[in-house]
Design a protein around this motif. Structure first.
Motif, PDB file in Angstrom:
ATOM      1  N   MET A   1       0.835  -1.189   0.000  1.00  0.00           N
ATOM      2  CA  MET A   1       0.000   0.000   0.000  1.00  0.00           C
ATOM      3  C   MET A   1       0.875   1.246   0.000  1.00  0.00           C
ATOM      4  N   LYS A   2       0.301   2.320  -0.491  1.00  0.00           N
ATOM      5  CA  LYS A   2       1.006   3.599  -0.441  1.00  0.00           C
ATOM      6  C   LYS A   2       0.576   4.349   0.812  1.00  0.00           C
ATOM      7  N   LEU A   3       1.548   4.962   1.431  1.00  0.00           N
ATOM      8  CA  LEU A   3       1.259   5.702   2.655  1.00  0.00           C
ATOM      9  C   LEU A   3       2.049   7.005   2.617  1.00  0.00           C
ATOM     10  N   TYR A   4       1.347   8.094   2.832  1.00  0.00           N
ATOM     11  CA  TYR A   4       1.983   9.410   2.784  1.00  0.00           C
ATOM     12  C   TYR A   4       2.965   9.562   3.939  1.00  0.00           C
ATOM     13  N   ASN A   5       4.134  10.093   3.603  1.00  0.00           N
ATOM     14  CA  ASN A   5       5.184  10.287   4.594  1.00  0.00           C
ATOM     15  C   ASN A   5       5.486  11.781   4.709  1.00  0.00           C
ATOM     16  N   THR A   6       5.251  12.325   5.879  1.00  0.00           N
ATOM     17  CA  THR A   6       5.478  13.757   6.065  1.00  0.00           C
ATOM     18  C   THR A   6       6.927  14.130   5.767  1.00  0.00           C
ATOM     19  N   LEU A   7       7.820  13.175   5.999  1.00  0.00           N
ATOM     20  CA  LEU A   7       9.245  13.409   5.780  1.00  0.00           C
ATOM     21  C   LEU A   7       9.537  13.758   4.323  1.00  0.00           C
ATOM     22  N   SER A   8       8.951  13.013   3.404  1.00  0.00           N
ATOM     23  CA  SER A   8       9.227  13.226   1.989  1.00  0.00           C
ATOM     24  C   SER A   8       8.118  14.032   1.315  1.00  0.00           C
ATOM     25  N   ARG A   9       7.039  14.243   2.042  1.00  0.00           N
ATOM     26  CA  ARG A   9       5.851  14.904   1.494  1.00  0.00           C
ATOM     27  C   ARG A   9       5.313  14.166   0.276  1.00  0.00           C
ATOM     28  N   ARG A  10       5.436  12.861   0.300  1.00  0.00           N
ATOM     29  CA  ARG A  10       4.919  12.057  -0.802  1.00  0.00           C
ATOM     30  C   ARG A  10       4.348  10.766  -0.265  1.00  0.00           C
ATOM     31  N   ALA A  11       3.446  10.174  -1.021  1.00  0.00           N
ATOM     32  CA  ALA A  11       2.960   8.846  -0.656  1.00  0.00           C
ATOM     33  C   ALA A  11       3.988   7.836  -1.164  1.00  0.00           C
ATOM     34  N   GLU A  12       4.457   6.988  -0.276  1.00  0.00           N
ATOM     35  CA  GLU A  12       5.468   6.005  -0.651  1.00  0.00           C
ATOM     36  C   GLU A  12       4.936   4.606  -0.402  1.00  0.00           C
ATOM     37  N   GLU A  13       5.426   3.656  -1.183  1.00  0.00           N
ATOM     38  CA  GLU A  13       5.023   2.265  -1.008  1.00  0.00           C
ATOM     39  C   GLU A  13       5.494   1.777   0.359  1.00  0.00           C
ATOM     40  N   PHE A  14       4.538   1.325   1.156  1.00  0.00           N
ATOM     41  CA  PHE A  14       4.900   0.971   2.534  1.00  0.00           C
ATOM     42  C   PHE A  14       5.313  -0.492   2.679  1.00  0.00           C
ATOM     43  N   HIS A  15       6.470  -0.699   3.294  1.00  0.00           N
ATOM     44  CA  HIS A  15       6.906  -2.026   3.715  1.00  0.00           C
ATOM     45  C   HIS A  15       7.520  -1.880   5.086  1.00  0.00           C
ATOM     46  N   PRO A  16       7.143  -2.732   6.011  1.00  0.00           N
ATOM     47  CA  PRO A  16       7.783  -2.651   7.322  1.00  0.00           C
ATOM     48  C   PRO A  16       9.229  -3.110   7.229  1.00  0.00           C
ATOM     49  N   GLY A  17      10.034  -2.647   8.173  1.00  0.00           N
ATOM     50  CA  GLY A  17      11.434  -3.028   8.166  1.00  0.00           C
ATOM     51  C   GLY A  17      11.665  -4.464   8.596  1.00  0.00           C
ATOM     52  N   GLY A  18      10.732  -5.009   9.377  1.00  0.00           N
ATOM     53  CA  GLY A  18      10.873  -6.382   9.861  1.00  0.00           C
ATOM     54  C   GLY A  18       9.566  -7.144   9.732  1.00  0.00           C
ATOM     55  N   ASP A  19       9.417  -8.173  10.530  1.00  0.00           N
ATOM     56  CA  ASP A  19       8.214  -8.997  10.455  1.00  0.00           C
ATOM     57  C   ASP A  19       6.981  -8.272  10.981  1.00  0.00           C
ATOM     58  N   THR A  20       7.226  -7.409  11.934  1.00  0.00           N
ATOM     59  CA  THR A  20       6.118  -6.736  12.609  1.00  0.00           C
ATOM     60  C   THR A  20       6.203  -5.246  12.358  1.00  0.00           C
ATOM     61  N   VAL A  21       5.056  -4.661  12.073  1.00  0.00           N
ATOM     62  CA  VAL A  21       5.015  -3.211  11.897  1.00  0.00           C
ATOM     63  C   VAL A  21       5.117  -2.557  13.269  1.00  0.00           C
ATOM     64  N   LEU A  22       6.117  -1.731  13.435  1.00  0.00           N
ATOM     65  CA  LEU A  22       6.309  -1.043  14.708  1.00  0.00           C
ATOM     66  C   LEU A  22       5.652   0.329  14.629  1.00  0.00           C
ATOM     67  N   LEU A  23       4.558   0.465  15.354  1.00  0.00           N
ATOM     68  CA  LEU A  23       3.727   1.671  15.264  1.00  0.00           C
ATOM     69  C   LEU A  23       3.709   2.403  16.592  1.00  0.00           C
ATOM     70  N   TYR A  24       4.171   3.629  16.569  1.00  0.00           N
ATOM     71  CA  TYR A  24       4.134   4.465  17.779  1.00  0.00           C
ATOM     72  C   TYR A  24       3.252   5.665  17.490  1.00  0.00           C
ATOM     73  N   VAL A  25       2.260   5.882  18.341  1.00  0.00           N
ATOM     74  CA  VAL A  25       1.355   7.011  18.156  1.00  0.00           C
ATOM     75  C   VAL A  25       1.439   7.898  19.390  1.00  0.00           C
ATOM     76  N   CYS A  26       1.601   9.201  19.157  1.00  0.00           N
ATOM     77  CA  CYS A  26       1.649  10.117  20.287  1.00  0.00           C
ATOM     78  C   CYS A  26       0.273  10.213  20.917  1.00  0.00           C
ATOM     79  N   GLY A  27       0.244   9.936  22.174  1.00  0.00           N
ATOM     80  CA  GLY A  27      -1.019  10.006  22.891  1.00  0.00           C
ATOM     81  C   GLY A  27      -1.228  11.395  23.445  1.00  0.00           C
ATOM     82  N   LEU A  28      -2.009  11.477  24.489  1.00  0.00           N
ATOM     83  CA  LEU A  28      -2.375  12.811  24.933  1.00  0.00           C
ATOM     84  C   LEU A  28      -1.821  13.114  26.323  1.00  0.00           C
TER      85      LEU A  28
END
Length: 455
Positions: A1-28
């Motif tokens: 899937m394509k996922l927009y990356n604020t770093l590049s300001r573009r949607a890039e094809e998403f692949h996790p770096g390993g077996d598991t997607v490491l997702l960190y979300v800033c809470g409140l």
RNA sequence: GGCGACGUGGCCAAGUGGUUAAGGCGGGGGACUGCAAAUCCCCUAUCAGCGGUUCGAAUCCGCUCGUCGCCUCCA
């Protein structure tokens, strides 16, 4: 899937770096009741996670609570309670609302106050490497030390200084330097450190917790668009200075929620409570409202919009839950599934995915009328809806006060006999009065059905 | 001042070079119904304005007008 990356300001094809997607979300920062904007963010990242899992990836999801900061101390003092009590109350409230919203719980909800040793260790490391300096018990990060500071928010250090509207602290080497550790003022909660008692600054906690729970390099770091600067910019600086590795491969930011056209935020005082929003319109309607627009766009909270979503949910639920005979040619719903995936693969295109759901609901009704077997299509509808976290529950028994159910059914039984006797005036009166009480009655060839209707 | 987003039918909201401009809500007409509701069928937009690029633009470029956000705590 394509996922927009604020770093590049573009949607890039998403692949996790390993077996598991490491997702960190800033809470409140739990210093007050959560509002609809927090709920929006939670829904966006919940759908991202659900979709990644639907696509066969496993996801490890961490979301923090910033449970110590100036506002918390202030509020606690005003309320005459300790900060832990205040925080506990709002955290609990938030987590409860998340459950109501059908948001999958994160695997970890670390809190700053429970991670102080890891934070101290990290600050220590930054000092040793020359990325930080101490002043009077405070410790600051030195933004001039790494040349790529500003690459997430795409701004140059000079321009930040030029536009600064805040009085710069004379003790800082550079106006952009930010606190890693704040020396305790009298009466404030404090933790011991090599620099004296104090507490962590705002940004360092996320770096420390992400490192501890997910590792040096995250696949996705998410949060509200307002966090891009300075919070996420600073996280990158600290983390990469400390580990020497890229901090996050994708930066994903959701747009702001507006209320009547203005940013919804506590500082402006124009918020709608998370709980209030969910109770008033229902979890599914709220989710649908969020998902009907793209996650990076601003979302304007209006009563009219939410109400229309409530009607839409009823439409989907009726198609998903209708009891239908399994006769006739099976209806093929695979094209809908493909289009759903196609939409979601394009940077989490939930508006398109929602449209597919409505078209599938329509197809279910049509197929039924055409004498097809649409049970598999209904199953697909429920499955795809669940990827968006829509429960589409057959709400009748669940939502109406359980005590009232026998009486409602008794009334409908009596009404049915009246109708058989063609006593329509009285029968219609019962239906009308039930409607006023929030119970919609529908007569079908198979008998009468009822469901609660929110007002 | 710097950076960015946006302006699509009555409302919400996709689409970002060529399709009949998705979908929802609302509205109008019809079918079904004792009447309704639900559902089904039909109808309901030329994309803020102006100029340009192009065989062709809602989609690219420029300007104008308008809205919002970040640069300070904030999902």
């Amino acid at each position: 899937m394509k996922l927009y990356n604020t770093l590049s300001r573009r949607a890039e094809e998403f692949h996790p770096g390993g077996d598991t997607v490491l997702l960190y979300v800033c809470g409140l920062t739990p210093y007050d009741e959560p509002h609809a904007g927090h709920a929006m963010s939670a829904v966006v990242f919940d759908v991202l996670r659900r979709y990644l899992e639907f696509r066969g990836l496993s996801v490890r999801h961490v979301q923090n609570f910033t449970d110590i900061d100036d506002r918390i101390i202030q509020r606690a003092n005003r309320a005459g309670v300790d900060t832990g009590t205040l925080v506990g109350q709002y955290v609990e409230s938030y987590l409860r609302d998340l459950r109501t919203l059908n948001v999958l719980p994160a695997h970890h909800y670390p809190r700053v106050t429970e991670e102080v040793p890891a934070i101290v260790e990290m600050i220590q490391g930054l000092l040793e490497r020359g990325y930080a300096y101490g002043v009077d018990g405070d410790v600051y990060y030195r933004v001039t030390r790494k040349p790529d500071y500003g690459r997430l928010s795409h701004r140059a250090l000079e321009s930040m200084v030029a536009g600064a509207r805040v009085d710069s602290d004379e003790r800082k080497e550079h106006p952009g330097d930010f606190a890693l550790w704040k020396a305790a003022k009298p009466g404030e909660p404090a933790w011991p450190s090599p620099w004296g008692p104090g507490r962590p600054g705002w940004h360092i906690e996320c770096s420390a917790m992400a490192l501890r729970y997910l590792g040096a390099t995250l696949d996705i770091h998410g949060g509200g668009a307002d966090l891009i600067f300075p919070h996420h910019e600073n996280e990158i600086a600290q983390s990469e200075a400390y580990t020497g590795k890229p901090f996050a491969r994708w930066w994903v930011h959701n747009g702001w929620m507006l209320l009547n056209g203005e940013k919804m935020s506590k500082s402006l005082g124009n918020t709608v409570g998370m709980r209030e929003a969910i109770e008033r319109y229902g979890a599914d309607a709220f989710r649908l409202f969020v998902l009907t627009s793209h996650y990076r766009s601003p979302l304007n909270f209006t009563d009219e919009a939410l109400r229309s979503m409530r009607r839409g949910v009823q439409r989907l639920a009726s198609a998903a839950n209708a009891e239908l005979p399994g006769r006739g040619e099976p209806f093929d719903s695979e094209p809908f599934r493909r289009r759903f995936i196609e939409a979601m693969d394009d940077d989490l295109g939930t508006p398109g995915a929602v449209a597919v759901l409505f078209e599938l609901a329509h197809a279910v009704h049509r197929g039924r009328d055409a004498g097809q077997d649409v049970r598999a299509a209904q199953a697909t509808l429920r499955e795809l809806a669940s990827v968006l976290g829509l429960a589409l529950a057959a709400e009748a028994e669940e939502e109406a006060a359980a005590d009232a159910v026998p009486f409602i059914e008794l009334l409908l039984e009596v009404r049915q006999e009246l109708r058989a006797l063609r006593q329509f005036t009285v029968a219609d009166k019962i239906r009308g009065r039930l409607s006023e009480l929030g119970i919609a009655v529908e007569d079908t060839p198979e008998g009468s059905r009822w469901r609660p209707v929110r007002e």
